[in-house]
Motif scaffolding. Sequence first.
Motif, short mmCIF file in Angstrom:
data_model
loop_
_atom_site.label_atom_id
_atom_site.label_comp_id
_atom_site.label_asym_id
_atom_site.label_seq_id
_atom_site.Cartn_x
_atom_site.Cartn_y
_atom_site.Cartn_z
N SER A 13 25.30 9.29 68.29
CA SER A 13 25.66 8.73 69.60
C SER A 13 23.62 8.99 70.45
CB SER A 13 26.94 9.53 69.87
OG SER A 13 26.38 10.62 70.16
N HIS A 14 23.39 9.84 70.32
CA HIS A 14 21.98 9.75 71.34
C HIS A 14 20.70 9.01 69.93
CE1 HIS A 14 24.09 12.71 74.26
NE2 HIS A 14 24.35 12.54 73.26
N SER A 15 20.93 8.02 69.16
CA SER A 15 19.97 7.75 68.23
C SER A 15 19.27 6.54 69.23
CB SER A 15 20.09 7.26 67.38
OG SER A 15 21.04 8.47 66.29
N GLY A 16 20.03 5.86 69.33
CA GLY A 16 19.33 4.99 70.68
C GLY A 16 18.87 4.06 70.19
N CYS A 21 16.70 6.94 64.26
CA CYS A 21 18.00 7.73 64.30
C CYS A 21 18.48 8.34 62.86
CB CYS A 21 18.65 6.34 63.80
SG CYS A 21 18.60 5.32 65.00
N VAL A 22 19.19 9.49 63.29
CA VAL A 22 20.34 9.98 61.72
C VAL A 22 21.66 9.52 61.85
CG1 VAL A 22 18.64 12.04 61.55
CG2 VAL A 22 21.02 11.89 63.46
N GLU A 23 21.99 9.79 60.75
CA GLU A 23 23.69 8.84 60.22
C GLU A 23 24.43 10.15 59.64
OE1 GLU A 23 23.12 4.78 59.30
OE2 GLU A 23 22.78 6.51 57.93
N VAL A 24 25.14 10.42 59.88
CA VAL A 24 26.25 11.69 59.27
C VAL A 24 27.14 11.41 59.08
CG1 VAL A 24 27.39 12.81 60.33
CG2 VAL A 24 25.32 12.55 62.24
N SER A 25 27.56 11.82 58.25
CA SER A 25 29.18 11.75 57.36
C SER A 25 30.10 12.89 57.32
CB SER A 25 28.80 11.04 55.72
OG SER A 25 30.11 10.60 55.06
N ALA A 52 28.68 24.33 64.67
CA ALA A 52 28.16 25.45 65.56
C ALA A 52 26.39 24.56 65.89
CB ALA A 52 28.27 26.76 64.24
N LEU A 53 26.21 24.64 65.35
CA LEU A 53 25.42 23.50 65.63
C LEU A 53 25.49 22.33 66.68
CD1 LEU A 53 22.52 22.81 65.33
CD2 LEU A 53 22.61 21.21 63.87
N LEU A 54 26.19 21.15 66.73
CA LEU A 54 26.79 20.43 67.70
C LEU A 54 26.44 21.31 69.25
CD1 LEU A 54 28.36 17.64 66.24
CD2 LEU A 54 25.94 18.40 66.99
N ASP A 55 27.73 22.28 69.14
CA ASP A 55 28.15 22.97 70.39
C ASP A 55 26.85 23.80 70.68
OD1 ASP A 55 30.35 22.45 69.90
OD2 ASP A 55 31.09 23.98 68.33
N ALA A 56 25.48 24.15 69.92
CA ALA A 56 24.38 25.11 70.72
C ALA A 56 23.77 24.08 71.37
CB ALA A 56 23.57 26.16 69.34
N ILE A 57 23.47 22.53 70.58
CA ILE A 57 22.70 21.70 71.24
C ILE A 57 23.67 21.27 72.84
CG2 ILE A 57 22.08 19.41 70.96
CD1 ILE A 57 21.49 19.90 67.78
N ARG A 58 24.73 21.29 72.32
CA ARG A 58 24.94 20.35 73.91
C ARG A 58 25.06 21.91 74.91
NH1 ARG A 58 30.07 19.17 70.31
NH2 ARG A 58 29.24 16.47 70.03
N VAL A 59 24.51 22.43 74.56
CA VAL A 59 24.44 24.50 76.17
C VAL A 59 23.21 23.84 76.88
CG1 VAL A 59 24.16 26.50 75.46
CG2 VAL A 59 26.82 25.70 74.57
N LYS A 60 22.57 23.95 76.04
CA LYS A 60 21.09 23.40 76.53
C LYS A 60 20.98 22.09 77.54
CE LYS A 60 19.51 25.81 73.21
NZ LYS A 60 18.41 26.30 72.49
#
Length: 60
Positions: A13-16, A21-25, A52-60
């Motif tokens: 969602s933040h690729s702009g 971009c990165v893609e995720v499955s 866990a990675l997404l949660d850590a990124i969202r905290v910052k």
Amino acid sequence: MIEKHERAWHKASHSGGSGSCVEVSEGSITLIRDTQNRHLGFLSVRSAEWTALLDAIRVK
């Protein structure tokens, strides 16, 4: 073996609109790949690690 062609992919969602971009499955194993270099393969992580990675990124 993970069959990447049988899975649904979506762009981060933040690729702009830059094309960098990165893609995720997402699934029990989450796959991550570079949109511009799909032919180079993908990274795979357990869903708990991805969350866990997404949660850590969202905290910052």
